[in-house]
Design an enzyme around this catalytic site. Structure first.
Site, PDB file in Angstrom:
ATOM      1  N   TYR A  54      -4.305 -25.120   1.813  1.00  0.00           N
ATOM      2  CA  TYR A  54      -5.104 -25.069   0.594  1.00  0.00           C
ATOM      3  C   TYR A  54      -4.426 -24.222  -0.480  1.00  0.00           C
ATOM      4  O   TYR A  54      -3.983 -23.094  -0.227  1.00  0.00           O
ATOM      5  CB  TYR A  54      -6.500 -24.490   0.883  1.00  0.00           C
ATOM      6  CG  TYR A  54      -7.370 -24.421  -0.355  1.00  0.00           C
ATOM      7  CD1 TYR A  54      -7.815 -25.579  -0.976  1.00  0.00           C
ATOM      8  CD2 TYR A  54      -7.711 -23.191  -0.925  1.00  0.00           C
ATOM      9  CE1 TYR A  54      -8.588 -25.526  -2.117  1.00  0.00           C
ATOM     10  CE2 TYR A  54      -8.482 -23.129  -2.075  1.00  0.00           C
ATOM     11  CZ  TYR A  54      -8.920 -24.293  -2.668  1.00  0.00           C
ATOM     12  OH  TYR A  54      -9.678 -24.246  -3.822  1.00  0.00           O
ATOM     13  N   GLY A  61     -10.990 -26.864  -4.845  1.00  0.00           N
ATOM     14  CA  GLY A  61     -12.435 -27.067  -4.841  1.00  0.00           C
ATOM     15  C   GLY A  61     -12.803 -28.323  -4.092  1.00  0.00           C
ATOM     16  O   GLY A  61     -12.376 -28.556  -2.949  1.00  0.00           O
ATOM     17  N   HIS A  84      -8.951 -25.159 -16.135  1.00  0.00           N
ATOM     18  CA  HIS A  84      -9.934 -24.105 -15.912  1.00  0.00           C
ATOM     19  C   HIS A  84     -10.086 -23.176 -17.108  1.00  0.00           C
ATOM     20  O   HIS A  84     -11.057 -22.410 -17.175  1.00  0.00           O
ATOM     21  CB  HIS A  84      -9.551 -23.289 -14.670  1.00  0.00           C
ATOM     22  CG  HIS A  84      -9.863 -23.991 -13.378  1.00  0.00           C
ATOM     23  ND1 HIS A  84      -9.501 -25.290 -13.115  1.00  0.00           N
ATOM     24  CD2 HIS A  84     -10.520 -23.565 -12.261  1.00  0.00           C
ATOM     25  CE1 HIS A  84      -9.915 -25.632 -11.897  1.00  0.00           C
ATOM     26  NE2 HIS A  84     -10.541 -24.605 -11.361  1.00  0.00           N
ATOM     27  N   ASN A 197      -8.740 -16.464  -8.968  1.00  0.00           N
ATOM     28  CA  ASN A 197      -9.792 -16.304  -7.953  1.00  0.00           C
ATOM     29  C   ASN A 197     -10.135 -14.827  -7.770  1.00  0.00           C
ATOM     30  O   ASN A 197      -9.687 -14.189  -6.828  1.00  0.00           O
ATOM     31  CB  ASN A 197      -9.331 -16.896  -6.615  1.00  0.00           C
ATOM     32  CG  ASN A 197      -9.919 -18.266  -6.365  1.00  0.00           C
ATOM     33  OD1 ASN A 197     -11.126 -18.430  -6.365  1.00  0.00           O
ATOM     34  ND2 ASN A 197      -9.055 -19.244  -6.168  1.00  0.00           N
ATOM     35  N   ARG A 286     -43.513  14.819 -18.473  1.00  0.00           N
ATOM     36  CA  ARG A 286     -43.527  15.479 -17.168  1.00  0.00           C
ATOM     37  C   ARG A 286     -42.644  14.772 -16.143  1.00  0.00           C
ATOM     38  O   ARG A 286     -42.051  15.413 -15.269  1.00  0.00           O
ATOM     39  CB  ARG A 286     -44.981  15.523 -16.665  1.00  0.00           C
ATOM     40  CG  ARG A 286     -45.166  16.358 -15.445  1.00  0.00           C
ATOM     41  CD  ARG A 286     -46.603  16.452 -14.940  1.00  0.00           C
ATOM     42  NE  ARG A 286     -47.586  15.673 -15.622  1.00  0.00           N
ATOM     43  CZ  ARG A 286     -48.583  15.018 -15.030  1.00  0.00           C
ATOM     44  NH1 ARG A 286     -48.698  15.053 -13.709  1.00  0.00           N
ATOM     45  NH2 ARG A 286     -49.470  14.341 -15.719  1.00  0.00           N
TER      46      ARG A 286
END
Length: 512
Positions: A54, A61, A84, A197, A286
């Site tokens: 890969y 993807g 991208h 990535n 307070r």
């Protein structure tokens, strides 16, 4: 400007802020270069393998099942970056882009990404030369990391697309790089994936937000002290033994700040006697250390997450220490996205309490004898009436920004990426929220200073008096109505530039 070494040890948050926000340069450590070469050898050993790997010899993807022949693999990486780099909308801030580039470089320096030495070196050179790729507001889903923002940076590394040079001018990447003596990178196997990535955008924004919120929470203690003082409140609830009954560290720190800030106050001393029948103040006075303290503890938790993320190598696939190349899910932004959302929540709540204290100053029925709206001549003058409107508008916006982004997953990539973090958007809204908090606190400071001065001849504490004196260097004191917007903006700068804290600490010493 200092230059930081990347890859010798985990980057500190201070280094991230220095490089991202203040333009410091970077250089790769010798050990990092050795690790990068080792990781690259693993990738190159697989480049001619007949088995698919890969990101090396497959698509990406949902297209990961396609085997890519050797003669198309360089085009595969180039196409990945071009496709991208699909962001849209306004440019994000220079410091955000520099932060994500630095953090991507830090992951390259681990040797787990498989990039070449020259690719990492060119990325470092772009940072040191002040070349900042144009990155857009929209495009990241926070899984697989900040893909589109990082792809715009990788596109510039290839000599394509627009960048801002060191002077902020918009220029073609190739032109700016040539002027800086940086050769565009021709990507090879795995490098496109390695450049995009990562959770670097959301992490960089988290680190800077933590720095900003830590400073603002100290300001929140200063403004709370000024409001307690100006509204004739009591500091009895801030006693150390009472705080110890609920031992949250942030609460203890805020209460200690309040005690130091109010020490020696003539105003506080004026109503300590038996004639003062009030036994407790409203919650916004307070409970200031409980709220600001819980916010501090949330920031501490977020800083722990950021520290772990800074020590991480985020990529997919990764080159392991024993030479395997493995797919993983470490790019998912959930750990970062969650704490970004947590911080947006506490930012809104601290601002909400600040606004309530401001409103109390303006209401004649609750401000212990001050003029309505702190006006010089109520009815003729409106005083700070509309300053509180601006504060309320910001607080309302902060409540909307506190709605978590990290629960809003939306599927993408043909259902391959069927759960995403939205961490980038959590970071974007937190940046807006921190800016809003700075404005809310500035309006409280401006209002409280006016209220304290209207108590004259009673004297404030030395610490709050120093803050007021510092403010008065640029913003005049009480009087008839003036054009208020510039005075609010000057007070914002007094807060965000650190002058308010420095003024207080000139008396108290370091505040938490």
């Amino acid at each position: 400007m200092e230059s930081f070494e990347v890859g010798a040890e985990t980057l500190s948050p201070e280094a991230v802020v220095a490089v991202a926000r203040h333009g410091a340069g970077v250089r790769l450590a010798a050990g990092a270069l050795e690790r990068i070469r080792h990781g690259r050898e693993v990738i190159e050993s697989l480049a001619d393998d007949s088995e698919p790997h890969y990101g090396i010899s497959t698509g990406f993807g949902a297209l990961a099942t396609r085997f890519i022949p050797p003669d198309r693999r360089r085009q595969l990486q180039v196409s990945l970056i071009r496709s991208h780099a699909a962001g849209s909308g306004p440019e994000v801030e220079r410091e955000v882009v520099r932060g994500l580039m630095l953090l991507r470089l830090a992951t390259m320096a681990t040797g787990h990404t498989g990039v070449r030495e020259e690719t990492a070196a060119a990325y470092a050179a772009m940072l040191s030369a002040g070349i900042t790729p144009v990155v857009h507001e929209y495009g990241s889903l926070g899984c697989s990391g900040d893909l589109a923002p990082l792809a715009h940076c990788a596109l510039a590394l290839m000599g394509e697309g627009p960048v801002r040079d060191a002077e902020g001018r918009l220029r073609p990447a190739a032109e700016a790089m040539a002027e800086a003596g940086i050769a565009p990178v021709v990507l090879t196997e795995k490098e496109g994936l390695a450049l995009i990535n990562g959770t670097d955008g959301m992490l960089g924004m988290l680190v800077m937000a933590i720095a900003d919120l830590r400073a603002l929470l100290t300001v929140a203690d200063i403004t709370a002290a000024m409001s307690v003082e100006g509204l004739l409140g009591t500091d009895a609830a801030f006693a150390a033994d009472l705080q110890d009954l609920r031992p949250h560290p942030g609460q203890a720190a805020s209460a200690a700040n309040l005690r130091a800030l109010l020490d020696g106050s003539g105003i506080m001393a004026s109503h300590r006697g038996p004639e003062d029948t009030r036994v407790q103040d409203a919650y916004s006075l307070r409970c200031a250390p409980q709220v600001a303290g819980a916010a501090r503890d949330t920031v501490t938790h977020a800083a722990a997450v950021a520290a772990r993320e800074l020590a991480s190598a985020i990529d997919n696939p990764v080159v392991t220490d024993d030479g395997r190349v493995e797919s993983n899910g470490n790019f998912h932004g959930a750990p970062v996205g969650y704490v970004l959302d947590f911080l947006a929540i506490v930012t809104a709540d601290v601002a909400s309490m600040s606004e309530r204290r401001t409103d109390r100053f303006l209401d004649k029925s609750r401000n212990s004898g001050l003029n309505a709206f702190l006006a010089d001549d109520p009815g003729v003058d409106s005083g700070h009436m509309i300053a509180q409107y601006a504060q309320a508008a910001i607080v309302s916006e902060l409540k909307r920004l506190a709605v978590p982004a990290s629960v809003d997953s939306i599927p993408s990539s043909a259902m391959q990426e069927d759960h995403v973090s939205m961490g980038w958007h959590a970071a974007r809204k937190l940046r807006r929220a921190a800016d809003g908090l700075s404005r809310v606190l500035a309006i409280e400071l401006l209002t409280a200073a006016r209220g304290i001065e209207m108590r004259a001849p009673l004297a404030p504490s030395p610490a709050t008096g120093a803050v007021i004196a510092g403010l008065r260097a640029t913003v005049p004191g009480p009087g008839p109505d003036r054009f208020l917007a510039p005075e609010i903006e000057a007070t914002v700068q007094f807060v965000t530039g650190g002058d308010a804290v420095r003024a207080a600490e000139s008396v108290t010493g370091p505040l938490a």
